[in-house]
Design a protein around this motif. Structure first.
Motif, short mmCIF file in Angstrom:
data_model
loop_
_atom_site.label_atom_id
_atom_site.label_comp_id
_atom_site.label_asym_id
_atom_site.label_seq_id
_atom_site.Cartn_x
_atom_site.Cartn_y
_atom_site.Cartn_z
N THR A 117 0.85 -1.19 0.00
CA THR A 117 0.00 0.00 0.00
C THR A 117 0.88 1.24 0.00
O THR A 117 2.08 1.17 0.27
N GLY A 118 0.27 2.39 -0.26
CA GLY A 118 1.01 3.65 -0.29
C GLY A 118 1.61 3.90 -1.66
O GLY A 118 1.46 3.10 -2.59
N ASN A 119 2.31 5.03 -1.80
CA ASN A 119 2.93 5.33 -3.08
C ASN A 119 4.21 6.13 -2.89
O ASN A 119 4.52 6.57 -1.78
N ILE A 120 4.94 6.27 -3.97
CA ILE A 120 6.21 7.00 -3.99
C ILE A 120 6.09 8.08 -5.05
O ILE A 120 5.63 7.83 -6.17
N ARG A 121 6.48 9.31 -4.68
CA ARG A 121 6.31 10.44 -5.58
C ARG A 121 7.63 11.19 -5.74
O ARG A 121 8.46 11.22 -4.82
N ILE A 122 7.81 11.79 -6.90
CA ILE A 122 8.89 12.77 -7.12
C ILE A 122 8.24 14.06 -7.55
O ILE A 122 7.50 14.11 -8.54
N ASP A 123 8.50 15.10 -6.77
CA ASP A 123 7.94 16.43 -7.03
C ASP A 123 6.42 16.38 -7.21
O ASP A 123 5.83 17.04 -8.07
N GLY A 124 5.77 15.54 -6.39
CA GLY A 124 4.32 15.45 -6.41
C GLY A 124 3.74 14.48 -7.40
O GLY A 124 2.54 14.22 -7.38
N VAL A 125 4.57 13.92 -8.28
CA VAL A 125 4.08 13.00 -9.32
C VAL A 125 4.29 11.56 -8.85
O VAL A 125 5.42 11.17 -8.53
N ALA A 126 3.22 10.78 -8.81
CA ALA A 126 3.32 9.39 -8.37
C ALA A 126 4.11 8.55 -9.36
O ALA A 126 3.97 8.71 -10.58
N LEU A 127 4.95 7.66 -8.85
CA LEU A 127 5.77 6.78 -9.67
C LEU A 127 5.23 5.37 -9.62
O LEU A 127 4.66 4.94 -8.62
N GLN A 128 5.45 4.63 -10.70
CA GLN A 128 5.16 3.21 -10.74
C GLN A 128 6.49 2.48 -10.83
O GLN A 128 7.08 2.36 -11.90
N LEU A 129 7.00 2.01 -9.69
CA LEU A 129 8.31 1.37 -9.65
C LEU A 129 8.13 -0.14 -9.55
O LEU A 129 8.16 -0.73 -8.47
N ALA A 130 7.94 -0.77 -10.71
CA ALA A 130 7.71 -2.21 -10.74
C ALA A 130 9.00 -2.99 -10.84
O ALA A 130 9.08 -4.14 -10.40
N VAL A 131 10.04 -2.37 -11.45
CA VAL A 131 11.34 -3.01 -11.62
C VAL A 131 12.42 -1.95 -11.42
O VAL A 131 12.13 -0.74 -11.51
N PRO A 132 13.67 -2.35 -11.14
CA PRO A 132 14.74 -1.36 -10.93
C PRO A 132 14.90 -0.38 -12.08
O PRO A 132 15.28 0.78 -11.86
N ARG A 133 14.64 -0.80 -13.30
CA ARG A 133 14.79 0.11 -14.44
C ARG A 133 13.84 1.30 -14.31
O ARG A 133 14.19 2.42 -14.72
N ASP A 134 12.67 1.08 -13.72
CA ASP A 134 11.73 2.18 -13.53
C ASP A 134 12.33 3.24 -12.60
O ASP A 134 12.19 4.44 -12.84
N ALA A 135 12.99 2.79 -11.55
CA ALA A 135 13.62 3.73 -10.62
C ALA A 135 14.75 4.47 -11.30
O ALA A 135 14.91 5.69 -11.13
#
Length: 527
Positions: free
Chosen positions: A63-81
């Motif tokens: 649950t929860g989410n991770i954001r950069i500068d207010g924009v939610a990220l979808q970090l499913a794999v390391p490449r996304d990060a």
């Protein structure tokens, strides 16, 4: 109007993560600000690694989410990060030893010109980066030829070269000497202040935390228990947050500071003398005095026949280095080891095995067994010489002995198939069978229940206890689980910053929280 959800930075917003019934993170929130260093602290198992894996895309929160500068990220794999500008430098470095410095720096982000790799340009840039960040290497040098400190710096510089906006550093100073630590921390300060990079630094050493951090976040039991400016929170508040009973709910800096910081529960902890241990158990099997070198700074320790001695300490406190030194895998610098009263200075694992020392590694898949071999073949490896007569290996007798010890540890699975076909718990039991076949005087166990289920853990406890009680083996157990040591060990010693003063605590007199306090409080006293 700027809210926390839209604030500039890398925001962890109320994430939780469970592994089966185990809750690793519970509603964790924190903000990594651009141009600042945020230190993440917490005892072993507090949830730091799970948080890093979630930020790096290696794990997906429940649950929860991770954001950069207010924009939610979808970090499913390391490449996304990586694509989002997040780079993680783990304690176990991800560099490829067979590649050069330049190849590692540009791995996955190679410079291409006209459809062809621009090796000359990559080598030129690599040399410039090495010079700029003080790496004593050339672009064409193999990574395997570099010392650990230089490899660590290459990993950090690779993140910079890939234009990371946020860098996550997992215990980066663990294997470094003080001069190298100072250099790395200087680079961290420079990255944040001059280049505006947000840094999350996981570190157990409070002097390093306060030397470089702008903000400090503490985890305990998977929850945030401390979140404040490094200028406003003192060391005592940090210790209280980590070792106190704050796991049930988050606490502000003001709550902790006003809650009796400075009081200690250690006054009730008893110690046990060497004379009492000698009467309770057998004679001393291993005596270590003043062991130093390879980031050890003075180890005094004794374990007796039939005794299970637990070793507790923070990651990087020297526990594994000490075991590997006794096993002959690391060179012994200063100090003295004695085995059954005789000088003992092993120069190789083979010599240690011959002297009666057995060792189970924390990383069984990396250096615990040979994957292609069967369980039987893995079990017999250390004792082959005992079954050779006239240059001929007595395989039938050897196989019979292996099958006998394997039956004693209740392996579930085909011991004639490759050992990798077994579950993690059964692989570990096979390694205990190997140790049993060695008939050791001294058994060294590094995180012996890591990665096994609860049922297998109980069986392993029984195996260890039987070796001590029935075979009179002296056992040293390193564990990051306080509850494991207070249940399994007869007595417990604490490692701090590469040192151990030889003080031993009976398991009946020390709680899990007190072990954490011993490890952290003494670390703070050293700064």
């Amino acid at each position: 109007m700027t809210t926390e959800a839209t604030a500039p930075g890398l925001l962890v917003d109320s994430i939780s993560k469970s592994y089966g019934p185990t809750r690793a993170l519970s509603d964790v929130s924190l903000l990594i600000r651009p141009g600042q260093v945020t230190a993440l602290i917490g005892h072993n198992g507090a949830g730091k690694s799970t948080l890093l894996r979630s930020l790096s895309g290696a794990e997906v929160p429940d649950t929860g989410n991770i954001r950069i500068d207010g924009v939610a990220l979808q970090l499913a794999v390391p490449r996304d990060a990586s694509d989002a500008g997040i780079a993680c430098v783990y304690q176990e470095l991800s560099l490829v030893d067979q590649l050069t410095v330049a190849q590692n720096l540009f791995l996955g982000h190679e410079t291409v010109n006209g459809g062809l790799l621009s090796r000359r340009q990559m080598n030129k840039t690599a040399d410039e980066l090495c010079a700029e960040y003080g790496i004593a290497a050339r672009a064409g040098d193999l990574i395997s030829s570099l010392p650990v400190a230089q490899r660590q710096m290459v990993e950090v510089v690779r993140a910079i070269n890939q234009n990371a906006k946020y860098i996550l550093l997992d215990e980066p100073t663990t294997a470094l000497e003080q001069e190298q630590v100072d250099h790395l921390l200087g680079i961290v300060r420079r990255l944040s202040a001059d280049q505006g990079i947000g840094v999350l630094l996981v570190d157990h050493k409070l002097d390093e935390v306060f030397a470089v951090a702008d903000h400090i976040v503490g985890l305990s039991g998977g929850r945030v228990v401390l979140d404040g400016s490094a200028a406003e929170v003192d060391r005592a508040a940090v210790i209280e947050a980590i070792v106190g009973d704050h796991a049930a709910a988050a606490a502000s800096v003001e709550d902790i500071v006003g809650d009796g910081v400075g009081e200690t529960s250690l006054d009730s902890v008893e110690t046990v003398s060497e004379a009492v241990r000698a009467r309770e158990f057998g004679r001393p099997v291993l005596e270590a005095s003043g062991i130093a070198g390879n980031n050890l700074f003075g180890i005094d320790l004794t374990v007796h026949a039939g005794e299970i001695l637990g070793i507790y300490g923070l990651v990087g406190s020297g526990r594994t280095r000490f075991l590997r030194t006794v096993y002959g895998a690391f060179p012994l610098g200063e100090g003295e080891l004695r085995l059954l009263g005789e000088p003992f200075r092993p120069t190789s694992p083979r010599q240690a095995i011959k002297a009666g020392v057995a060792f189970l590694s924390e990383e069984r898949k990396a250096d615990g067994f040979v994957p292609q071999m069967t369980s039987i073949e893995n079990v017999v490896l250390p004792v082959l010489g005992k079954y050779i007569r006239g240059g001929i290996l007595r395989w039938r007798a050897l196989k019979g002995s292996a099958e006998d010890v394997l039956s004693q540890v209740s392996i579930r699975g085909d011991v004639s198939a490759p050992i990798t076909s077994l579950s993690g718990g059964n692989q570990q039991k096979a390694l205990f069978a190997r140790a049993t076949l060695q008939a050791p005087l001294l058994l060294l166990l590094d995180e012996p229940t890591k990665g096994v289920d609860i049922g297998a853990k109980r069986e392993i406890y029984g195996i260890i206890r039987a070796l001590a009680d029935e075979k009179n083996v002296a056992v040293i157990v390193v564990s990051s689980e306080e509850e494991e040591l207070t249940e399994l060990a007869d007595s417990i010693a604490v490692f701090r910053g590469g040192a151990c003063d030889g003080v031993v605590y009976p398991r009946s007199s020390v709680s899990a929280a007190q072990l954490r306090e011993l490890a952290w409080a003494e670390t703070a006293d050293r700064v």
